[in-house]
Design a protein around this motif. Structure first.
Motif, PDB file in Angstrom:
ATOM      1  N   THR A   1      -0.571  -5.510  -0.947  1.00 36.49           N
ATOM      2  CA  THR A   1      -1.462  -4.429  -1.366  1.00 36.49           C
ATOM      3  C   THR A   1      -1.166  -4.054  -2.807  1.00 36.49           C
ATOM      4  N   ASP A   2      -2.180  -3.535  -3.455  1.00 34.60           N
ATOM      5  CA  ASP A   2      -2.077  -3.095  -4.840  1.00 34.60           C
ATOM      6  C   ASP A   2      -1.886  -1.586  -4.850  1.00 34.60           C
ATOM      7  N   HIS A   3      -1.143  -1.100  -5.828  1.00 30.83           N
ATOM      8  CA  HIS A   3      -0.854   0.332  -5.896  1.00 30.83           C
ATOM      9  C   HIS A   3      -2.077   1.180  -6.221  1.00 30.83           C
TER      10      HIS A   3
ATOM     11  N   PRO B   1      -6.177 -11.622  -2.449  1.00 27.09           N
ATOM     12  CA  PRO B   1      -6.378 -10.579  -3.454  1.00 27.09           C
ATOM     13  C   PRO B   1      -5.996  -9.244  -2.820  1.00 27.09           C
ATOM     14  N   PRO B   2      -5.054  -8.532  -3.425  1.00 27.99           N
ATOM     15  CA  PRO B   2      -4.550  -7.336  -2.748  1.00 27.99           C
ATOM     16  C   PRO B   2      -5.547  -6.188  -2.711  1.00 27.99           C
ATOM     17  N   PRO B   3      -5.817  -5.677  -1.507  1.00 29.38           N
ATOM     18  CA  PRO B   3      -6.656  -4.485  -1.411  1.00 29.38           C
ATOM     19  C   PRO B   3      -5.868  -3.265  -1.883  1.00 29.38           C
ATOM     20  N   ASN B   4      -6.559  -2.215  -2.227  1.00 29.89           N
ATOM     21  CA  ASN B   4      -5.909  -1.002  -2.704  1.00 29.89           C
ATOM     22  C   ASN B   4      -5.273  -0.223  -1.565  1.00 29.89           C
ATOM     23  N   VAL B   5      -4.158   0.410  -1.865  1.00 31.28           N
ATOM     24  CA  VAL B   5      -3.431   1.199  -0.874  1.00 31.28           C
ATOM     25  C   VAL B   5      -4.272   2.315  -0.259  1.00 31.28           C
ATOM     26  N   PRO B   6      -5.014   3.123  -1.052  1.00 34.59           N
ATOM     27  CA  PRO B   6      -5.653   4.300  -0.451  1.00 34.59           C
ATOM     28  C   PRO B   6      -6.947   4.034   0.297  1.00 34.59           C
ATOM     29  N   GLY B   7      -7.353   2.800   0.394  1.00 32.99           N
ATOM     30  CA  GLY B   7      -8.648   2.535   0.997  1.00 32.99           C
ATOM     31  C   GLY B   7      -8.585   2.106   2.443  1.00 32.99           C
TER      32      GLY B   7
ATOM     33  N   GLN C   1       6.055  12.731  -3.970  1.00 31.95           N
ATOM     34  CA  GLN C   1       4.995  13.056  -3.014  1.00 31.95           C
ATOM     35  C   GLN C   1       4.023  11.892  -2.846  1.00 31.95           C
ATOM     36  N   VAL C   2       3.717  11.204  -3.942  1.00 31.30           N
ATOM     37  CA  VAL C   2       2.818  10.039  -3.869  1.00 31.30           C
ATOM     38  C   VAL C   2       3.467   8.939  -3.036  1.00 31.30           C
ATOM     39  N   TRP C   3       4.758   8.682  -3.242  1.00 30.75           N
ATOM     40  CA  TRP C   3       5.455   7.669  -2.446  1.00 30.75           C
ATOM     41  C   TRP C   3       5.489   8.058  -0.975  1.00 30.75           C
ATOM     42  N   LYS C   4       5.672   9.345  -0.676  1.00 34.11           N
ATOM     43  CA  LYS C   4       5.630   9.804   0.719  1.00 34.11           C
ATOM     44  C   LYS C   4       4.260   9.511   1.320  1.00 34.11           C
ATOM     45  N   TRP C   5       3.205   9.811   0.552  1.00 32.21           N
ATOM     46  CA  TRP C   5       1.840   9.553   1.023  1.00 32.21           C
ATOM     47  C   TRP C   5       1.662   8.058   1.287  1.00 32.21           C
TER      48      TRP C   5
ATOM     49  N   VAL D   1      -6.036  10.642  -4.259  1.00 30.22           N
ATOM     50  CA  VAL D   1      -5.910  10.915  -2.827  1.00 30.22           C
ATOM     51  C   VAL D   1      -4.700  11.808  -2.563  1.00 30.22           C
ATOM     52  N   ALA D   2      -3.581  11.523  -3.227  1.00 31.18           N
ATOM     53  CA  ALA D   2      -2.375  12.336  -3.051  1.00 31.18           C
ATOM     54  C   ALA D   2      -2.605  13.760  -3.570  1.00 31.18           C
ATOM     55  N   GLU D   3      -3.305  13.889  -4.685  1.00 33.54           N
ATOM     56  CA  GLU D   3      -3.606  15.218  -5.219  1.00 33.54           C
ATOM     57  C   GLU D   3      -4.466  16.024  -4.248  1.00 33.54           C
ATOM     58  N   ARG D   4      -5.464  15.367  -3.640  1.00 37.30           N
ATOM     59  CA  ARG D   4      -6.301  16.059  -2.652  1.00 37.30           C
ATOM     60  C   ARG D   4      -5.474  16.551  -1.467  1.00 37.30           C
ATOM     61  N   MET D   5      -4.538  15.716  -1.024  1.00 36.28           N
ATOM     62  CA  MET D   5      -3.675  16.100   0.087  1.00 36.28           C
ATOM     63  C   MET D   5      -2.845  17.326  -0.289  1.00 36.28           C
ATOM     64  N   LEU D   6      -2.258  17.307  -1.482  1.00 34.72           N
ATOM     65  CA  LEU D   6      -1.446  18.439  -1.932  1.00 34.72           C
ATOM     66  C   LEU D   6      -2.294  19.694  -2.107  1.00 34.72           C
TER      67      LEU D   6
END
Length: 108
Positions: free
Chosen positions: A37-39, A2-8, A70-74, A47-52
């Motif tokens: 992994t799941d998107h 089961p794919p875990p989430n990318v940002p975790g 930017q999200v793909w870069k993250w 998470v990407a918004e917080r970084m920006l």
């Protein structure tokens, strides 16, 4: 897998299930354990918004296409955290076939 989430990152529940799944794959019937992994679209966006925001940039100022870039870069920079943690646990997946839910090509 089961794919875990990318940002975790892994928590004890992940570690327990990876261990159980690994045991079943190693000592059960011949099985393909396909890692991936799941998107996790909304979580990744946040998470990407917080970084920006930490860089003084607002998502709405970028526009949709630039924000997507930017999200793909993250994802490229941080998206492998869980995968690397699962590898460190010693999971016996077929790592040569790892996939991501938004890959151009099907994982299967």
């Amino acid at each position: 897998m089961p794919p875990p989430n990318v940002p975790g990152s892994l928590h004890m529940g992940h570690a327990m299930f990876v261990t159980l799944e690994d045991f079943m794959v190693r000592y059960g019937r011949s099985t393909l354990w396909l890692p991936g992994t799941d998107h996790a679209g909304i979580a990744t966006q946040l998470v990407a918004e917080r970084m920006l925001t930490s860089e003084g940039i607002k998502r709405v100022e970028l526009g949709r296409d630039e924000f997507a870039k930017q999200v793909w870069k993250w994802k490229e920079k941080y998206g492998g955290t869980i995968t690397n943690q699962i590898k460190r646990l010693g999971a016996s997946c077929d790592w040569t076939r790892e996939c991501f839910t938004l890959d151009e090509q099907s994982c299967y």
